[in-house]
Design a protein around this motif. Structure first.
Motif, PDB file in Angstrom:
ATOM      1  N   PHE A  58       0.756  -1.428  -0.080  1.00 53.44           N
ATOM      2  CA  PHE A  58       0.163  -0.148   0.244  1.00 53.44           C
ATOM      3  C   PHE A  58       0.639   1.380   0.149  1.00 53.44           C
ATOM      4  CE2 PHE A  58      -2.467  -3.192   1.553  1.00 53.44           C
ATOM      5  CZ  PHE A  58      -3.635  -3.344   1.609  1.00 53.44           C
ATOM      6  N   ARG A  59      -0.038   2.578  -0.443  1.00 50.27           N
ATOM      7  CA  ARG A  59       1.136   3.889  -0.350  1.00 50.27           C
ATOM      8  C   ARG A  59       0.980   3.966   1.353  1.00 50.27           C
ATOM      9  NH1 ARG A  59       0.998   7.331  -5.521  1.00 50.27           N
ATOM     10  NH2 ARG A  59       3.539   8.089  -3.963  1.00 50.27           N
ATOM     11  N   ILE A  60       2.164   4.465   1.473  1.00 51.73           N
ATOM     12  CA  ILE A  60       1.602   4.530   2.921  1.00 51.73           C
ATOM     13  C   ILE A  60       2.408   6.377   3.443  1.00 51.73           C
ATOM     14  CG2 ILE A  60       3.227   3.034   3.496  1.00 51.73           C
ATOM     15  CD1 ILE A  60       6.271   3.993   4.160  1.00 51.73           C
ATOM     16  N   GLY A  61       2.252   7.396   2.161  1.00 52.05           N
ATOM     17  CA  GLY A  61       2.185   8.288   2.029  1.00 52.05           C
ATOM     18  C   GLY A  61       3.409   9.422   3.124  1.00 52.05           C
ATOM     19  N   SER A  62       3.117  10.044   4.488  1.00 47.74           N
ATOM     20  CA  SER A  62       3.545  10.910   5.040  1.00 47.74           C
ATOM     21  C   SER A  62       4.650  10.239   6.121  1.00 47.74           C
ATOM     22  CB  SER A  62       2.669  11.943   5.434  1.00 47.74           C
ATOM     23  OG  SER A  62       2.089  13.523   4.834  1.00 47.74           O
ATOM     24  N   VAL A  63       4.386   8.262   5.748  1.00 45.84           N
ATOM     25  CA  VAL A  63       5.324   8.134   6.871  1.00 45.84           C
ATOM     26  C   VAL A  63       6.921   7.714   6.320  1.00 45.84           C
ATOM     27  CG1 VAL A  63       5.590   5.356   7.803  1.00 45.84           C
ATOM     28  CG2 VAL A  63       2.892   6.271   8.138  1.00 45.84           C
ATOM     29  N   THR A  64       6.784   8.457   4.693  1.00 46.74           N
ATOM     30  CA  THR A  64       7.742   8.708   4.156  1.00 46.74           C
ATOM     31  C   THR A  64       8.681   9.185   4.671  1.00 46.74           C
ATOM     32  OG1 THR A  64       6.620   7.779   2.011  1.00 46.74           O
ATOM     33  CG2 THR A  64       8.424   9.100   1.895  1.00 46.74           C
ATOM     34  N   LYS A  65       8.192  10.198   5.252  1.00 46.88           N
ATOM     35  CA  LYS A  65       9.136  11.385   6.334  1.00 46.88           C
ATOM     36  C   LYS A  65       9.736  10.850   7.269  1.00 46.88           C
ATOM     37  CE  LYS A  65       5.816  15.297   5.181  1.00 46.88           C
ATOM     38  NZ  LYS A  65       4.899  14.459   4.366  1.00 46.88           N
ATOM     39  N   THR A  66       9.079   9.871   8.207  1.00 47.31           N
ATOM     40  CA  THR A  66      10.220   9.336   9.195  1.00 47.31           C
ATOM     41  C   THR A  66      11.220   8.505   8.402  1.00 47.31           C
ATOM     42  OG1 THR A  66       8.963   6.973   8.885  1.00 47.31           O
ATOM     43  CG2 THR A  66       7.795   9.147  10.920  1.00 47.31           C
ATOM     44  N   PHE A  67      11.281   8.127   6.935  1.00 44.25           N
ATOM     45  CA  PHE A  67      12.810   7.211   6.673  1.00 44.25           C
ATOM     46  C   PHE A  67      13.496   8.273   6.293  1.00 44.25           C
ATOM     47  CE2 PHE A  67       9.574   4.218   6.065  1.00 44.25           C
ATOM     48  CZ  PHE A  67       9.474   3.048   6.349  1.00 44.25           C
ATOM     49  N   THR A  68      13.084   9.459   5.991  1.00 44.38           N
ATOM     50  CA  THR A  68      13.657  10.792   5.096  1.00 44.38           C
ATOM     51  C   THR A  68      14.884  10.999   7.208  1.00 44.38           C
ATOM     52  OG1 THR A  68      12.436  11.656   3.091  1.00 44.38           O
ATOM     53  CG2 THR A  68      14.021  12.908   4.394  1.00 44.38           C
ATOM     54  N   ALA A  69      14.059  11.299   7.043  1.00 45.10           N
ATOM     55  CA  ALA A  69      14.160  12.087   9.052  1.00 45.10           C
ATOM     56  C   ALA A  69      15.304  11.156   9.691  1.00 45.10           C
ATOM     57  CB  ALA A  69      13.060  12.374   9.916  1.00 45.10           C
ATOM     58  N   VAL A  70      15.290   9.691   9.386  1.00 45.47           N
ATOM     59  CA  VAL A  70      16.620   8.963  10.057  1.00 45.47           C
ATOM     60  C   VAL A  70      18.110   9.205   9.081  1.00 45.47           C
ATOM     61  CG1 VAL A  70      16.854   6.353   9.794  1.00 45.47           C
ATOM     62  CG2 VAL A  70      15.165   7.283  11.228  1.00 45.47           C
ATOM     63  N   LEU A  71      17.669   9.033   7.898  1.00 47.21           N
ATOM     64  CA  LEU A  71      18.669   9.803   6.668  1.00 47.21           C
ATOM     65  C   LEU A  71      18.917  10.844   6.578  1.00 47.21           C
ATOM     66  CD1 LEU A  71      17.054   8.659   3.331  1.00 47.21           C
ATOM     67  CD2 LEU A  71      18.646   7.043   4.863  1.00 47.21           C
ATOM     68  N   VAL A  72      18.343  11.999   7.159  1.00 52.75           N
ATOM     69  CA  VAL A  72      19.287  13.362   7.775  1.00 52.75           C
ATOM     70  C   VAL A  72      20.151  13.201   9.349  1.00 52.75           C
ATOM     71  CG1 VAL A  72      18.125  15.677   8.600  1.00 52.75           C
ATOM     72  CG2 VAL A  72      17.105  14.649   6.456  1.00 52.75           C
ATOM     73  N   MET A  73      19.630  12.110  10.174  1.00 56.43           N
ATOM     74  CA  MET A  73      20.413  11.759  11.382  1.00 56.43           C
ATOM     75  C   MET A  73      21.410  10.994  11.320  1.00 56.43           C
ATOM     76  SD  MET A  73      18.148  13.979  13.633  1.00 56.43           S
ATOM     77  CE  MET A  73      19.305  13.934  14.929  1.00 56.43           C
ATOM     78  N   GLN A  74      21.365   9.772  10.226  1.00 58.74           N
ATOM     79  CA  GLN A  74      22.204   9.649   9.940  1.00 58.74           C
ATOM     80  C   GLN A  74      23.511  10.224   8.894  1.00 58.74           C
ATOM     81  OE1 GLN A  74      21.185   6.773   6.772  1.00 58.74           O
ATOM     82  NE2 GLN A  74      20.745   4.932   8.326  1.00 58.74           N
ATOM     83  N   CYS A  75      22.912  11.497   8.645  1.00 57.56           N
ATOM     84  CA  CYS A  75      24.256  11.806   7.584  1.00 57.56           C
ATOM     85  C   CYS A  75      24.452  13.009   9.195  1.00 57.56           C
ATOM     86  CB  CYS A  75      23.465  12.698   6.704  1.00 57.56           C
ATOM     87  SG  CYS A  75      23.601  12.196   5.081  1.00 57.56           S
ATOM     88  N   ARG A  76      23.928  13.345  10.353  1.00 56.39           N
ATOM     89  CA  ARG A  76      24.443  14.252  10.905  1.00 56.39           C
ATOM     90  C   ARG A  76      25.274  13.440  11.961  1.00 56.39           C
ATOM     91  NH1 ARG A  76      22.258  16.018  16.155  1.00 56.39           N
ATOM     92  NH2 ARG A  76      22.958  13.268  16.235  1.00 56.39           N
TER      93      ARG A  76
END
Length: 458
Positions: A58-76
């Motif tokens: 199914f499409r998960i919509g803005s749950v996607t944002k949690t994945f992007t947030a983790v990618l940002v914090m990995q970079c940090r």
């Protein structure tokens, strides 16, 4: 709960929601570290020859944002991005480059909600060049730090910044850095294989019509992903208990997820029912219990994925995900919370028997017991290899302060009350601790006024 059989209470909750909210297809999963995975699907995928099952995506919509947030914090964590960096340091933007990563990640930058243009009329999202160029025409809806203002555009920019810093596309980086290491094989930006059809269900009849697909283009880091309920429940469990789901810290340090879960703002100034951290929603459940995760919506789909933290009965790595193929069935969004509460009530975590532990080190033994500071009584004790303290009248569920030694007579508070502050010890000629200063406040064995008078004396 069984992995293949039904938990009758949970199944009834799911079936009732599907029937009453009129959801063509509903897929749910409950993940916990001490029991097998539980999943259930109700309805029809909408694709001829493809029955609805646990592998339907199914499409998960803005749950996607949690994945992007983790990618940002990995970079940090790797020193590629700092939270207080202006986004213009990482992207070539014509405007709004001064907005910081931290503000964009917490939806407090004030940036308008969507990319420039009528994306939801045209169903055409910009590519990367267009997304950045159009920032010249994008509005600042509010001043930075004024209040919570949700922005797909903000998360899109962060995803593009991560991709640029990593030297790949956002989708490539996500697969390499998150989904593959955690075994989330169904999570991807693409519908195929086994994707459900999303619908708009008519309010005044039982007719349903498929919604048109939309590719979110350069805004994909905000809402593009598809996945199964099982993988989303595991992801929710990771967000609240990475020590169980990712014990080696291959994806993200547990301390970094602690940082992400700390609320930066409330989503409603008059109803403090939800907080927002760094890319994560925090929903209080009472008695020091929170649900952490995100909801999602795309045309024809609603989703929710949350993990549960706190409380004496909460199982380890406890997460739930609900995915539905109706864009208007709002009860879907409450269902993860209902399932987590019901699953805990029916089958709380097993009680671990108490066993004797190690004695406190000699240098700390004279600290143990009752002390007074600012007129209030505290108890210092040793547990699980650390010195701890709590107010004598603290409720049972309040976490204690935990200390780590810096040297013999100096400790740092690492969590709980006065986190980050020093505890300084003063010893007598025998080496016993007779006075302490915690965050500079004096602590003594008897209750004293601020000028040092023992209140027991006349």
């Amino acid at each position: 709960m069984s992995g293949t059989g039904e938990n009758r209470r949970l199944a009834r909750i799911v079936r009732r929601t599907q029937a009453q909210a009129r959801v063509p297809a509903l897929s749910v999963a409950v993940h916990r570290g001490d029991r097998p995975l539980w999943t259930l699907q109700v309805g029809d995928s909408g694709v001829p020859g493809e029955p609805l099952d646990a592998d339907t995506r199914f499409r998960i919509g803005s749950v996607t944002k949690t994945f992007t947030a983790v990618l940002v914090m990995q970079c940090r964590d790797e020193g590629l991005i700092e939270l207080d960096d202006p986004i213009g340091r990482h992207l070539d933007v014509p405007r709004h480059g001064e907005l910081t990563v931290r503000r964009l990640l917490s939806h407090t930058a004030g940036l308008q909600r969507e990319p420039f243009g009528d994306v939801w009329d045209t169903l055409i999202a910009p590519d990367e060049r267009g997304l950045l160029a159009d920032l010249a025409r994008v509005e600042r809806a509010l001043p930075p730090a004024r209040r919570f203002h949700y922005s797909n555009l903000a998360m899109a920019l962060l995803g593009q910044a991560v991709a640029k810093r990593r030297g790949g596309t956002w989708a490539e980086v996500l697969a390499e850095k998150v989904t593959k290491p955690l075994g989330l094989t169904s999570i991807s930006p693409d519908r195929q294989p086994r994707g459900a059809v999303g619908y708009l269900v008519d309010t005044y009849s039982d007719h349903s019509r498929p919604e048109p697909p939309i590719n979110f283009g350069a805004a994909a880091p905000a809402a593009q992903l598809w996945g199964t309920a099982a993988d989303l429940a595991r992801w929710a469990a990771f967000l609240v208990d990475p020590a169980v789901v990712d014990p080696t810290g291959a994806v993200l340090r547990a301390q970094t997820l602690d940082e992400m879960r700390w609320p930066r703002t409330t989503t409603d100034e008059s109803l403090w029912a939800a907080g927002f951290g760094l890319g994560l929603l925090i929903i209080p459940q009472g008695e020091r219990i929170t649900h952490v995760g995100h909801d999602g919506a795309m045309p024809g789909f609603l989703a929710g994925a949350y993990g549960r933290r706190g409380g004496p009965d909460t199982p380890p790595a406890f997460g739930a995900a609900v995915l539905g193929s109706s864009g208007t069935a709002v009860p879907i969004l409450n269902l993860p919370h209902e399932l987590l509460a019901a699953a805990e009530a029916d089958d709380p975590v097993d009680i671990t028997p108490w066993a004797p532990g190690a004695a406190a080190p000699p240098d700390l033994r004279s600290i143990l017991g009752r002390w007074w500071g600012e007129g209030f009584e505290y108890v210092f004790f040793y547990k699980d290899g650390t010195l701890r303290a709590r107010g004598a009248d603290d409720p049972a569920g309040k976490p204690p302060a935990v200390f780590e030694p810096v040297d013999r007579d100096l400790l740092r508070t690492v969590s709980g009350r006065e986190a980050g502050e020093f505890l300084r010890l003063t010893r007598d000629a025998t080496g016993a601790v007779v006075r302490m200063h915690w965050a500079t406040y004096r602590f003594t064995r008897v209750q004293e006024t601020f000028d040092g008078y023992d209140v027991r004396q006349p």
